[in-house]
Design a protein around this motif. Structure first.
Motif, PDB file in Angstrom:
ATOM      1  N   MET A   1       0.851  -1.201   0.000  1.00 51.20           N
ATOM      2  CA  MET A   1       0.000   0.000   0.000  1.00 51.20           C
ATOM      3  C   MET A   1       0.878   1.238   0.000  1.00 51.20           C
ATOM      4  O   MET A   1       1.856   1.317   0.736  1.00 51.20           O
ATOM      5  N   ASN A   2       0.535   2.213  -0.864  1.00 56.17           N
ATOM      6  CA  ASN A   2       1.306   3.441  -0.879  1.00 56.17           C
ATOM      7  C   ASN A   2       0.912   4.338   0.293  1.00 56.17           C
ATOM      8  O   ASN A   2      -0.020   4.043   1.037  1.00 56.17           O
ATOM      9  N   GLN A   3       1.674   5.425   0.446  1.00 53.64           N
ATOM     10  CA  GLN A   3       1.445   6.312   1.587  1.00 53.64           C
ATOM     11  C   GLN A   3       0.070   6.977   1.478  1.00 53.64           C
ATOM     12  O   GLN A   3      -0.308   7.453   0.407  1.00 53.64           O
ATOM     13  N   PRO A   4      -0.691   7.022   2.574  1.00 55.16           N
ATOM     14  CA  PRO A   4      -2.016   7.654   2.505  1.00 55.16           C
ATOM     15  C   PRO A   4      -1.920   9.151   2.219  1.00 55.16           C
ATOM     16  O   PRO A   4      -0.891   9.800   2.460  1.00 55.16           O
ATOM     17  N   VAL A   5      -3.004   9.698   1.717  1.00 53.56           N
ATOM     18  CA  VAL A   5      -3.208  11.143   1.662  1.00 53.56           C
ATOM     19  C   VAL A   5      -4.186  11.503   2.774  1.00 53.56           C
ATOM     20  O   VAL A   5      -4.773  10.626   3.405  1.00 53.56           O
ATOM     21  N   ALA A   6      -4.350  12.786   3.027  1.00 52.22           N
ATOM     22  CA  ALA A   6      -5.228  13.214   4.127  1.00 52.22           C
ATOM     23  C   ALA A   6      -6.341  14.109   3.613  1.00 52.22           C
ATOM     24  O   ALA A   6      -6.150  14.903   2.691  1.00 52.22           O
ATOM     25  N   ILE A   7      -7.513  13.976   4.233  1.00 51.06           N
ATOM     26  CA  ILE A   7      -8.608  14.910   4.043  1.00 51.06           C
ATOM     27  C   ILE A   7      -8.907  15.554   5.389  1.00 51.06           C
ATOM     28  O   ILE A   7      -9.124  14.860   6.390  1.00 51.06           O
ATOM     29  N   ILE A   8      -8.856  16.869   5.436  1.00 53.02           N
ATOM     30  CA  ILE A   8      -9.136  17.628   6.654  1.00 53.02           C
ATOM     31  C   ILE A   8     -10.594  18.076   6.592  1.00 53.02           C
ATOM     32  O   ILE A   8     -10.980  18.841   5.705  1.00 53.02           O
ATOM     33  N   LEU A   9     -11.397  17.560   7.509  1.00 54.68           N
ATOM     34  CA  LEU A   9     -12.839  17.781   7.468  1.00 54.68           C
ATOM     35  C   LEU A   9     -13.192  19.128   8.078  1.00 54.68           C
ATOM     36  O   LEU A   9     -13.158  19.314   9.287  1.00 54.68           O
ATOM     37  N   ALA A  10     -13.528  20.079   7.209  1.00 54.89           N
ATOM     38  CA  ALA A  10     -13.880  21.431   7.644  1.00 54.89           C
ATOM     39  C   ALA A  10     -15.226  21.838   7.071  1.00 54.89           C
ATOM     40  O   ALA A  10     -15.504  23.021   6.881  1.00 54.89           O
ATOM     41  N   GLY A  11     -16.074  20.849   6.796  1.00 51.27           N
ATOM     42  CA  GLY A  11     -17.333  21.125   6.119  1.00 51.27           C
ATOM     43  C   GLY A  11     -18.528  21.341   7.019  1.00 51.27           C
ATOM     44  O   GLY A  11     -19.633  21.558   6.542  1.00 51.27           O
ATOM     45  N   GLY A  12     -18.322  21.295   8.342  1.00 52.33           N
ATOM     46  CA  GLY A  12     -19.444  21.478   9.263  1.00 52.33           C
ATOM     47  C   GLY A  12     -19.920  22.915   9.326  1.00 52.33           C
ATOM     48  O   GLY A  12     -19.243  23.834   8.874  1.00 52.33           O
ATOM     49  N   ARG A  13     -21.077  23.096   9.926  1.00 49.10           N
ATOM     50  CA  ARG A  13     -21.677  24.446   9.969  1.00 49.10           C
ATOM     51  C   ARG A  13     -21.381  25.206  11.250  1.00 49.10           C
ATOM     52  O   ARG A  13     -21.766  26.365  11.389  1.00 49.10           O
ATOM     53  N   ALA A  14     -20.713  24.575  12.221  1.00 44.76           N
ATOM     54  CA  ALA A  14     -20.249  25.257  13.438  1.00 44.76           C
ATOM     55  C   ALA A  14     -21.378  25.978  14.160  1.00 44.76           C
ATOM     56  O   ALA A  14     -21.212  27.113  14.623  1.00 44.76           O
ATOM     57  N   THR A  15     -22.524  25.336  14.299  1.00 41.76           N
ATOM     58  CA  THR A  15     -23.678  26.014  14.888  1.00 41.76           C
ATOM     59  C   THR A  15     -23.442  26.398  16.345  1.00 41.76           C
ATOM     60  O   THR A  15     -23.889  27.452  16.806  1.00 41.76           O
ATOM     61  N   ARG A  16     -22.712  25.553  17.092  1.00 42.41           N
ATOM     62  CA  ARG A  16     -22.472  25.869  18.513  1.00 42.41           C
ATOM     63  C   ARG A  16     -21.459  26.993  18.691  1.00 42.41           C
ATOM     64  O   ARG A  16     -21.319  27.553  19.771  1.00 42.41           O
ATOM     65  N   MET A  17     -20.731  27.312  17.598  1.00 41.05           N
ATOM     66  CA  MET A  17     -19.780  28.408  17.654  1.00 41.05           C
ATOM     67  C   MET A  17     -20.373  29.678  17.040  1.00 41.05           C
ATOM     68  O   MET A  17     -19.709  30.696  16.928  1.00 41.05           O
TER      69      MET A  17
END
Length: 200
Positions: A1-17
């Motif tokens: 298996m080759n080296q993984p790539v990354a996905i940074i999850l920033a798609g939320g709506r941040a309602t509590r913030m």
């Protein structure tokens, strides 16, 4: 298996913030998202951001910005799928997902996820601490992306419902403190700043 790539999850709506991009909040001398990028990039071949809306607001980070491939804010699995599609285009076998509001996750996250999934035909693993699983942190096989797409189209939304069906392994992190502490509220941001100041 080759080296993984990354996905940074920033798609939320941040309602509590109060809405907006949590990743752009300040922590120390930079942003939450910058801290996350700094931690994940040495562990992977490349990284991308999962975020919806105008991608121009994130150009400062110099990473590809991938929108959810399924409309309607269906949760983190849509961001994982965006990462899997991007990984497939790059010839990668797997994706590691991390949350954009979790600035203190371990610097050995990726090797421990890979170790947990060792020997699996379709390597799939989620992070856990003694308090429970952290399903936004995981290792995801590109080979299952069409299965995930079909599950989302069929209405599935819970991460662990899909990962359990595919016998996901667990990467346990049981050291002191909570390295997967995430910033959901203004009070959390104050706590994160105190942790950051203590580490300097």
């Amino acid at each position: 298996m080759n080296q993984p790539v990354a996905i940074i999850l920033a798609g939320g709506r941040a309602t509590r913030m109060g809405g907006g991009d949590k990743g752009l909040l300040r922590l120390g001398d930079t942003t939450l998202l910058a801290h996350v990028i700094e931690r994940i990039q040495p562990q992977v071949a490349s990284a991308a951001l999962n975020a919806n809306g105008n991608p121009a607001r994130l150009t400062q980070f110099g990473l590809p910005v991938l929108a959810d491939p399924i409309e309607g804010f269906v949760g983190p699995l849509a961001g994982v799928l965006a990462g899997l599609d991007w990984a497939a285009e790059r010839g990668a076998d797997s994706v590691v997902s991390v949350a954009a509001d979790t600035p203190f996750f371990p610097c050995d996250l990726v090797p421990r996820l890979l170790l947990a999934a060792e020997g699996m035909q379709a390597p799939l693993a989620l992070v856990a601490t003694p308090d429970g699983r952290h399903p936004t942190f995981g290792l995801w096989p590109v080979s299952l992306r069409d299965d995930l797409r079909a599950a989302l189209a069929g209405g599935l939304r819970k991460v662990v419902q899909w990962t359990d069906a595919h016998e996901a392994q667990t990467a346990m992190f049981d050291g002191a403190g909570d390295p997967f502490f995430n910033v959901n509220t203004p009070e959390d941001l104050v706590r994160a700043q105190a942790i950051w100041d203590a580490q300097k």
